[in-house]
Scaffold this motif. Structure first.
Motif, PDB file in Angstrom:
ATOM      1  N   VAL A  36       0.869  -1.184   0.000  1.00 22.68           N
ATOM      2  CA  VAL A  36       0.000   0.000   0.000  1.00 22.68           C
ATOM      3  C   VAL A  36       0.900   1.226   0.000  1.00 22.68           C
ATOM      4  O   VAL A  36       1.960   1.236   0.620  1.00 22.68           O
ATOM      5  CB  VAL A  36      -0.947   0.010   1.219  1.00 22.68           C
ATOM      6  N   TYR A  51      -1.319   5.765   3.098  1.00 22.98           N
ATOM      7  CA  TYR A  51      -2.575   5.031   2.981  1.00 22.98           C
ATOM      8  C   TYR A  51      -3.211   4.827   4.351  1.00 22.98           C
ATOM      9  O   TYR A  51      -4.437   4.923   4.500  1.00 22.98           O
ATOM     10  CB  TYR A  51      -2.316   3.688   2.309  1.00 22.98           C
ATOM     11  N   SER A  81       1.192  -4.685   3.261  1.00 20.07           N
ATOM     12  CA  SER A  81      -0.162  -4.781   3.827  1.00 20.07           C
ATOM     13  C   SER A  81      -0.365  -6.055   4.641  1.00 20.07           C
ATOM     14  O   SER A  81      -1.349  -6.154   5.379  1.00 20.07           O
ATOM     15  CB  SER A  81      -1.192  -4.742   2.692  1.00 20.07           C
ATOM     16  N   PHE A 121      -2.027   1.040  -4.681  1.00 20.91           N
ATOM     17  CA  PHE A 121      -1.354  -0.174  -4.258  1.00 20.91           C
ATOM     18  C   PHE A 121      -0.350  -0.585  -5.336  1.00 20.91           C
ATOM     19  O   PHE A 121      -0.395  -0.094  -6.464  1.00 20.91           O
ATOM     20  CB  PHE A 121      -2.338  -1.328  -4.048  1.00 20.91           C
TER      21      PHE A 121
END
Length: 583
Positions: A36, A51, A81, A121
């Motif tokens: 991310v 993010y 992530s 992403f």
């Protein structure tokens, strides 16, 4: 130890410049990382935040991906992530986390949805974009904010390589305080015959960049060059040939010589002053040397981007520019040192320091203001301190020594005064001429044709830089336009210099520089128009970043075009006065 420390920056920048992105290959069940990156309002490209500044579930051990110099300067912050994705293993539906909404989180999500917040992403260096949520209208006029809770990844693969990622969002759930949202994802692997080398083609907007208007603009610019160079050659060569023929007559009678002397006017009368050193010689030498360096850097970057397809590498263009600028500092020192010495400059150290520091410190000053604002807003566009130190080390240990070396070599190899005409002790008075022959008017008019030659390309460059997901990849077009800009600039400044000298004004050095440099003024005016007419940017942060970055770009363009204009005019002036008899 000192020698190792001195050569350390060379190894650092060499690793940035020559390293190619690694091609990832996977075996079945190998982990594929979903990184991310950032989030922000869709209409504000530079106002980006981490993010996880949005109230999503953040893993406790999410590692940061350390990128190169250009990636750090570009404002990227990739975080693992920790979403479980295995190569060629489908996932029907799996929970990421449960998100309990409180008043603060609801407010944050609503603000993000109202401002069309997007996020970015990466999977195997392929970018993925999505939005936070949507607003659902109701019949009674009310609206309901909903956040997407399910992410669907369709990943195409060819053998052991990831080729493309299609990202869709589903299951929008209303934002209600106290509600628990189950954030889920699913993965579908699909085989494809697309090769790894072609996997980035899906991100390229062929209809936008390779349309008929773009082709027509390039052809039109080339035709402008042909017409302009032909016109300049015809007018100047025809006029100069007549002047030379009259000036070279040796067997005319006394009466004819006296009549010619009375009628004599124009550029030949200033032969005793045309090579007089200009005011602020150190500054002129510094910016001409810097402009020659920037022209070389831009050419190298365009050619490198064309052959290496740098648009697929995050920050590659910025890294290449910094490396090329550092390694070509010898050119700026050589041109500046030679110019300063040929004009009998005495304080060459001042000229050298100006040459090495003027443009970098201008950029640093603008960047310091922008960085301060980014830090205040908590944006990831803020440049980390470590990156600033690396850039400073590159300048201090590579750029500065090379500029010093170039200055010394320039003074000794090309610094001997060799003017065709001797400079008189008493300056010749400059007569009053019509308003359109004044240096200020010539300077302002001189930038119109060079700007016209790059106008359409500026639109495509601005659109790609200030728009999400718009990759500029047509560097062949850019190379042609850059060559056209150089030729048109030289032609226009040559004509302007000729008119100025014909008006018996011998202050051509700065006039030729500003005549070409005014191209940047028109680009900045166009940038103001583009901001108001073509974008929907808002807020202090984005406005200052837009005009700050544009100012930095225009300063570089100003110095580059001004140097090209001066060097072209210098060759022209020396050429025409070489063929006359100077007293």
């Amino acid at each position: 130890m000192l020698s190792i420390f001195q050569f350390l920056p060379i190894f650092i920048i060499s690793s940035f410049f020559f390293a190619c992105p690694a091609i990832a290959k996977y075996q079945e069940d190998d982990s594929v990382t979903l990184w991310v990156n950032k989030a922000g309002a869709y209409v504000n490209p530079q106002e980006t935040y981490s993010y996880y500044s949005l109230p999503y579930c953040r893993p406790a051990d999410g590692d940061h991906k350390r990128g190169g110099l250009g990636e750090a300067l570009g404002g990227n912050d990739l975080i693992d992530s920790r979403i479980d994705i295995k190569f060629r293993r489908d996932v029907e539906k799996r929970s990421i986390c449960e998100l309990k909404l409180d008043a603060s989180k609801v407010a944050q999500f609503k603000y993000a949805i109202d401002n069309l917040y997007w996020f970015e992403f990466f999977i195997d260096d392929l970018p993925i974009w999505g939005f936070v949520g949507e607003v659902n209208p109701y019949r009674n006029g009310d609206t309901k904010h909903a956040v997407y809770t399910h992410s669907m990844l369709h990943i195409q693969y060819n053998g052991d390589q990831v080729i493309s990622v299609n990202f869709t969002q589903e299951s929008p759930k209303p934002l209600e305080e106290g509600r628990i949202l189950d954030m889920t994802y699913s993965v579908k692997w699909v085989p494809t015959n697309v090769s790894y080398a072609e996997r980035f083609n899906v991100y390229l907007n062929y209809n936008f960049f390779e349309n008929e208007i773009h082709w027509f603009s390039v052809v039109n610019s080339i035709m402008m060059v042909i017409f302009l160079t032909g016109l300049v050659s015809m007018i100047l060569m025809r006029t100069l040939r007549n002047d030379y023929a009259k000036y070279a007559r040796e067997n005319d009678d006394v009466e004819t010589l006296e009549r010619d002397l009375i009628e004599e006017s124009g550029w030949k009368l200033v032969h005793g002053d045309v090579f007089r050193p200009p005011q602020n010689l150190a500054l002129l030498s510094a910016i001409v040397g810097t402009g020659a360096q920037l022209a070389t850097v831009v050419l190298l970057v365009i050619i490198s981007a064309y052959f290496r397809m740098m648009y697929i590498e995050r920050g590659a263009i910025i890294t290449t520019f910094i490396v090329c600028y550092a390694l070509t500092s010898f050119i700026s020192g050589y041109v500046s040192g030679g110019l300063y010495s040929r004009n009998a400059g005495e304080n060459w150290i001042e000229s050298m320091v100006l040459t090495a520091s003027l443009f970098p410190f201008l950029c640093f000053g603008i960047g310091f203001i922008l960085n301060t604002i980014a830090i205040y807003y908590g944006s990831i566009a803020a440049i980390p301190l470590g990156t600033i130190i690396v850039v400073f080390v590159i300048w201090a240990f590579i750029s500065l020594p090379l500029a010093l070396l170039g200055t010394v070599v320039g003074r000794n190899w090309s610094g001997t005064p060799n003017n065709p005409c001797r400079v008189k002790n008493i300056p010749r008075p400059i007569p009053e001429k019509k308003w359109y022959l004044r240096p200020s008017v010539i300077s302002l008019v001189g930038g119109l044709l060079p700007f016209a030659s790059i106008f359409i390309e500026m639109y495509f460059i601005f659109s790609s830089f200030w728009t999400y997901g718009m990759y500029y990849y047509v560097y062949g077009f850019m190379l042609l336009v850059f060559i056209v800009l150089i030729i048109v600039t030289i032609c226009v400044t040559t004509v302007g210099t000729y008119f100025l000298l014909n008006a018996e004004n011998y202050h051509w050095q700065w006039t030729s520089f500003f005549s070409a440099a005014s191209t940047a003024l028109y680009v900045y005016i166009y940038a103001i128009y583009y901001y108001h007419a073509k974008t929907r940017m808002f807020g202090l942060f984005q406005t200052i970043f837009y005009f700050g970055y544009t100012l930095m770009f225009c300063l570089g363009l100003c110095i580059l075009c001004g140097a090209v204009g001066y060097l072209g005019s210098n060759l022209f002036v020396r050429r025409i006065f070489r063929n006359i008899k100077c007293d």
